[in-house]
Every structure is written in C-alpha cells, then in structure tokens.
Design an enzyme around this catalytic site. Sequence first.
Site, PDB file in Angstrom:
ATOM      1  N   ARG A  46       0.863  -1.187   0.000  1.00 15.13           N
ATOM      2  CA  ARG A  46       0.000   0.000   0.000  1.00 15.13           C
ATOM      3  C   ARG A  46       0.897   1.234   0.000  1.00 15.13           C
ATOM      4  O   ARG A  46       1.373   1.676   1.040  1.00 15.13           O
ATOM      5  CB  ARG A  46      -0.903  -0.019   1.233  1.00 15.13           C
ATOM      6  CG  ARG A  46      -1.836   1.176   1.353  1.00 15.13           C
ATOM      7  CD  ARG A  46      -2.658   1.084   2.633  1.00 15.13           C
ATOM      8  NE  ARG A  46      -3.504   2.259   2.795  1.00 15.13           N
ATOM      9  CZ  ARG A  46      -3.079   3.411   3.326  1.00 15.13           C
ATOM     10  NH1 ARG A  46      -1.834   3.532   3.767  1.00 15.13           N
ATOM     11  NH2 ARG A  46      -3.896   4.439   3.422  1.00 15.13           N
ATOM     12  N   SER A 118     -12.736  -3.317   1.917  1.00 14.81           N
ATOM     13  CA  SER A 118     -12.866  -2.683   3.235  1.00 14.81           C
ATOM     14  C   SER A 118     -14.330  -2.333   3.498  1.00 14.81           C
ATOM     15  O   SER A 118     -14.989  -1.756   2.635  1.00 14.81           O
ATOM     16  CB  SER A 118     -12.054  -1.385   3.290  1.00 14.81           C
ATOM     17  OG  SER A 118     -10.692  -1.657   3.136  1.00 14.81           O
ATOM     18  N   LYS A 148      -3.269   5.985   8.703  1.00 15.16           N
ATOM     19  CA  LYS A 148      -4.067   6.422   7.547  1.00 15.16           C
ATOM     20  C   LYS A 148      -4.696   7.773   7.847  1.00 15.16           C
ATOM     21  O   LYS A 148      -5.504   7.901   8.758  1.00 15.16           O
ATOM     22  CB  LYS A 148      -5.171   5.406   7.258  1.00 15.16           C
ATOM     23  CG  LYS A 148      -4.651   4.057   6.789  1.00 15.16           C
ATOM     24  CD  LYS A 148      -5.795   3.172   6.327  1.00 15.16           C
ATOM     25  CE  LYS A 148      -5.295   1.836   5.810  1.00 15.16           C
ATOM     26  NZ  LYS A 148      -6.373   1.004   5.289  1.00 15.16           N
TER      27      LYS A 148
END
Length: 216
Positions: A46, A118, A148
């Site tokens: 990611r 998600s 995040k």
Amino acid sequence: MGMAFRERLLRAYFIAGTQDVKNPRLTLQQILQQALAAGITAFQYREKGPGSLTGKARVKMALQLREMCASHAVPFIVDDDVDLAKTTDADGIHVGQKDERVTQVIDEVGDSMFVGLSCDTEDQVRAANQTSGLSYIGSGPVYPTGSKADADPAIGVDGLAKLVAVSQLPVVAIGGITEENVDELPKAKVTGAAVISMIAQSRDINRTVAKMLTTF
C-alpha cells in the site's frame, strides 16, 4: 493464476509501503524480509501518503516485494491499483469503499486474483455479501489509527463483532491494532488482523508476528 485464497491467509496480514518505514537505517525490503521470515501469512503493498513512491520507482519496488513474497509462498496483495496488480502478477487486490467500484475491479481481474474489500458499516457488509467474486472483508478501523490520514472513526471490538455477525465472508480486523490490544480481537470472531505500524515499526518483528499467530 495467483495463489488461491484460503481463510488462514488472514491470520497475520502485513500492510506497508515506503511511507510506513520510520527507521532511516531500514528499508521496506529489509522489514518485509524479517516479517516473511517471522511467518506473516499475507502482505499488501500500500504505497499511499506523503513521500510515497510513484511511477517507475513504485513499480520497481512492487516487483521486488512480489518476488520476496513468492519465494516464501506468501500471497502478494496490491492496494487499489488494478494496473499494478496485473503488472506484478499479484495474488490479490484490496479495494476500499472510496476506491474504484469493487464490482468493476472484480470484472477487470477476473479469476486471476482474489479480491478483498474494506467495510466499516453493516450496510457495506450486506452489500459485500451480495457481491460475487469477493474473498474477504477488511473491517475497521477497530481502534484509532495514525497510519491512515483518511481513516474513518474507530468502531471498537463491539462494532467489529457486529460486522462479523452480518458477514458471510471471512473478516480481517484493521486499524490501530497493537501487541497490547490484539488479544481482544478473537472475541469478535475475526479470522485475523491486518497491521501496518505494529510490524513496520516493531523493535522485534519475530515477537510481533508470533503474537499474531498465537492469537488467531
């Protein structure tokens, strides 16, 4: 055809990009190497956020990490980028609610890789139950997270348990998980935990991963 999805791949799921490496003496490759040796069950690349790689550098990094995962027979999953997932011949791709529509991703990757989604509300989980071609759900954030910038409010273990109860797919918990609170997750009946900083910033990756593997 990549590695087939199996539920146990979610037990100790490591997510990282170069932006998550905070120790200047370590590279992402070194951290992943330690994590693979310690027994992680899946890795998601990611590469998002300030200072993250772009363009050719990102592709080159992805290919190196892909190779490392393959040599340990650990699935390599790409976060929300169909082109990169195809270029690296990834085993899986993970999509968020704010990303490209998951049905579109499923159509694009076909049977060549598994797809995770998600979800942080019961409605999102119900929609996922109706979506054919999904393999697992990543739910959370369970705890407040610093990794995040765009993270939604934390749902807690009780909120997590409610999502698992509704889900027809295996669920991996995401968000703010530490060695101190990971013990609370099995009571929500999740299959495993997905973590960024818990491994990327661990002082002892062997111990951290062992803790995850004994918890689930």
